[in-house]
Design an enzyme around this catalytic site. Structure first.
Site, PDB file in Angstrom:
ATOM      1  CB  ALA A   1      36.112  42.588  53.652  1.00 39.23           C
TER       2      ALA A   1
ATOM      3  CG  PHE B   1      51.159  57.059  45.584  1.00 41.51           C
ATOM      4  CD1 PHE B   1      51.625  55.969  44.849  1.00 41.51           C
ATOM      5  CD2 PHE B   1      50.181  56.842  46.538  1.00 41.51           C
ATOM      6  CE1 PHE B   1      51.121  54.697  45.063  1.00 41.51           C
ATOM      7  CE2 PHE B   1      49.667  55.574  46.760  1.00 41.51           C
ATOM      8  CZ  PHE B   1      50.135  54.491  46.017  1.00 41.51           C
TER       9      PHE B   1
ATOM     10  CG  PHE C   1      37.748  44.440  50.162  1.00 43.61           C
ATOM     11  CD1 PHE C   1      38.903  44.494  49.390  1.00 43.61           C
ATOM     12  CD2 PHE C   1      37.133  43.213  50.319  1.00 43.61           C
ATOM     13  CE1 PHE C   1      39.423  43.366  48.784  1.00 43.61           C
ATOM     14  CE2 PHE C   1      37.655  42.070  49.710  1.00 43.61           C
ATOM     15  CZ  PHE C   1      38.792  42.149  48.948  1.00 43.61           C
TER      16      PHE C   1
ATOM     17  CE  LYS D   1      43.640  41.984  49.739  1.00 48.25           C
ATOM     18  NZ  LYS D   1      44.816  41.969  50.614  1.00 48.25           N
TER      19      LYS D   1
ATOM     20  CE  LYS E   1      41.086  48.403  53.894  1.00 49.11           C
ATOM     21  NZ  LYS E   1      41.565  47.053  54.307  1.00 49.11           N
TER      22      LYS E   1
ATOM     23  NE  ARG F   1      41.228  41.555  56.842  1.00 48.71           N
ATOM     24  CZ  ARG F   1      40.710  41.605  55.619  1.00 48.71           C
ATOM     25  NH1 ARG F   1      39.743  40.773  55.277  1.00 48.71           N
ATOM     26  NH2 ARG F   1      41.146  42.479  54.741  1.00 48.71           N
TER      27      ARG F   1
ATOM     28  CB  THR G   1      50.672  50.641  53.895  1.00 55.96           C
ATOM     29  OG1 THR G   1      50.863  49.540  53.012  1.00 55.96           O
ATOM     30  CG2 THR G   1      51.955  51.413  54.028  1.00 55.96           C
TER      31      THR G   1
ATOM     32  CD1 TRP H   1      54.391  51.994  50.767  1.00 59.78           C
ATOM     33  CD2 TRP H   1      55.993  53.319  49.921  1.00 59.78           C
ATOM     34  NE1 TRP H   1      55.046  51.273  49.793  1.00 59.78           N
ATOM     35  CE2 TRP H   1      56.032  52.055  49.255  1.00 59.78           C
ATOM     36  CE3 TRP H   1      56.909  54.296  49.553  1.00 59.78           C
ATOM     37  CZ2 TRP H   1      56.953  51.766  48.265  1.00 59.78           C
ATOM     38  CZ3 TRP H   1      57.836  54.014  48.548  1.00 59.78           C
ATOM     39  CH2 TRP H   1      57.846  52.763  47.915  1.00 59.78           C
TER      40      TRP H   1
END
Length: 558
Positions: free
Chosen positions: A275, A383, A303, A107, A73, A96, A75, A411
């Protein structure tokens, strides 16, 4: 093929002086307070001077429920900001700050990844500009002043059994969840049971992220309820005369941080409430500042959309007057397969049936976002192992929901890999299709608000709560807090309170075991299931592999 790690890519970034980044948005160098060469705070006086400018378009990036497969998210948020700038738009991102606890837990960081990152990556994921330390200090100053007041005679008549203000630390430490303080004799005060929460769960963090300016910050701090008397009357922070000193500690932290992406585009990184415990959005002041300076602002909510986006809409937007013009919902083929029952070890094999089965989670989030009257587009975070047939299955499911899915390769390719999505987002935001509405009105009773979120967003059949919880909500309504929104503290991994239930379950029960009043922040927290306000470290914490290499550079941070 060997891929470079996020930190290796970040270390090779050709960063520009932060004054050059500010100039992209028309921020004069004397309005910046530099923290080194590559990060700065934006001064309050400059922010105040922007009040009469029109706002740009606000784009929210959210996601499906997180899985071990990864969604990307942040990224995508960073990549979309770069993509918008690549197609000639004046764009900024708002995200954030990272919490130290999860960084050293499991994480990882919060600066994006691959070639869609915000830099300086190491600083952002560690001490940054010291905002979290200031919040921790301000919070614990109040804790100290409460115990000190009791020690020196307790003129306010605080009932030591009803001190609701706990202490905080920006670290995952399960040993501090429940503690006894003031042991060791008369000179150390009166022993009582209390505990620690993680800093990002502090009401001070939530307040900093919702306050409009320093005056509003101090007012909200003063409104915080920290204890009760034996007669059950509330004791406020201002009763202890702590709000002024706390505001002093938070004066610099209140100013938004400006950094840059790998492609030298402006990024505001400010605030970081969890979150699944708090409201999970970056600060209102950073978002508002960005909207005054850019034509398009890309922000994220923590999240999955059932937590972050719901709170973004029902709390942040309600309290600030903000309204999103479009929503990007991030998903991956790999996560669809996990939601469809595939184990992480088997994600490399093509499995169309599992993708189709797992898309029920994605479809539920699309449906939920539409409840807020905002147009949504799905970003498939690509991916290398994704097959064309699997991507087609996701696109077909999304199309059946009346939305569109776009493959995003940010990415691997940075802004160039997300240009199609950037143009689609511009078209969506400029279309005027958004008719933003919150999920429930202010005047709805508190328990009914909890039920509305549980039934509308989680598709639960019922909400269960002890009579003690219901009586507490009724008492707060009688005291004038009935118009506050609710902040659901729930696992991020599922629509239920069971983190193992993936997909799109319905008809389940949502147990509310505790409610907390955040009178300063302006919401009521409903703690559902076994959610923890102080996380613990995993069996093998990320901290075990973080250190300095032979050149003194940080290694192992991700």
């Amino acid at each position: 093929m060997a891929f470079k790690t996020d930190i290796e890519i970040a270390r090779e970034a050709r960063k520009k002086p932060i004054q050059d980044i500010g100039a992209k948005l028309g921020i004069l160098s004397d309005a910046l307070i530099p923290y080194g060469h590559d990060k700065a705070k934006v001064g309050q006086d400059f922010i105040a001077s922007l009040a009469d400018r029109p706002d740009g378009k606000l784009i929210l990036v959210t996601a499906i429920n997180p899985t071990p497969a990864g969604e990307g998210k942040t990224t995508t948020t960073v990549g979309l900001g770069d993509g918008l700038n690549r197609i000639g738009k004046r764009a900024a991102i708002c995200i954030r700050e990272a919490s130290l606890g999860p960084n050293f837990g499991m994480k990882g960081g919060a600066a994006g990844g691959g070639f869609a990152q915000v830099v300086p990556m190491e600083d952002m994921n560690l001490h940054f500009t010291g905002d979290f330390h200031a919040i921790t200090a301000a919070h614990n100053l109040l804790s100290a002043m409460i115990d000190n007041h009791i020690y020196w005679g307790n003129d306010l008549g605080i009932d030591e059994r009803r001190v609701t203000w706990r202490r905080v630390l920006d670290m995952n430490d399960r040993a501090l969840r429940d503690v006894v303080t003031s042991l060791g004799g008369v000179s150390n005060g009166f022993p009582r049971q209390t505990g620690f929460d993680i800093t990002v769960a502090s009401e001070v963090m939530a307040i900093l992220c919702l306050a409009a300016d320093l005056d509003d910050l101090q007012r909200r701090l003063g409104d915080m309820i920290v204890a009760y008397t034996r007669a059950r009357t509330p004791i406020y922070c201002r009763d202890l005369k702590a709000d002024g000193a706390m505001t002093v500690l938070l004066k610099d932290a209140m100013q938004p941080n400006l950094v840059q992406t790998l492609e030298n585009n402006p990024a505001f990184v400010h605030g970081g409430p969890f979150a699944n415990i708090a409201h999970g959005c970056n600060s209102v002041i950073a978002t508002r500042t960005a909207l005054k300076l850019a034509d398009y602002v890309v922000t994220e909510a923590g999240f999955g959309a059932d937590l972050g986006a719901e709170k973004f809409m029902n709390i942040k937007c309600r309290k600030s007057g903000l309204a999103p013009d479009a929503v990007v919902l991030v998903a991956t083929v790999r996560a669809m397969k996990m939601n469809g029952g595939v184990t992480k070890a088997d994600l490399g094999a093509e499995n169309i049936a599992a993708v189709e089965a797992g898309c029920t989670n994605l479809g539920r989030h699309i449906e939920n976002i539409k409840r807020f009257g905002v147009p949504v587009i799905v970003g498939i975070n690509h991916f290398a192992g994704d097959t064309e047939a699997e991507i087609a299955a996701v696109k077909a499911h999304v199309a059946a929901q009346g939305a569109e899915a776009i493959v995003c390769r940010h990415w691997a390719d940075g802004g160039a890999g997300i240009e199609e999505m950037a143009q689609k987002v511009v078209d969506l935001a400029d279309s005027g299709a958004a008719e933003f509405t919150t999920l429930y009105p202010d005047e709805m009773p508190l328990f009914a608000k909890i039920e509305t979120v549980a039934k509308s967003i989680y598709h639960a059949a019922e909400v269960t709560a002890d009579q003690k919880v219901r009586d507490q909500l009724a008492a707060w309504e009688e005291a004038g807090y009935g118009d506050l929104p609710v902040c659901m503290a729930k696992t991020q991994y599922s629509f239920t309170t069971d983190p193992t239930r993936r997909g799109a379950p319905e008809g389940h029960s949502v147990p509310v075991r505790e409610v907390r009043l955040s009178a300063g922040a302006g919401f009521v927290v409903a703690i559902c299931g076994e959610i923890m306000t102080m996380p613990g470290l995993p069996r093998v914490p990320a901290a075990e592999t973080i250190g300095l290499d032979l050149d003194g550079a940080i290694d192992g941070l991700f």
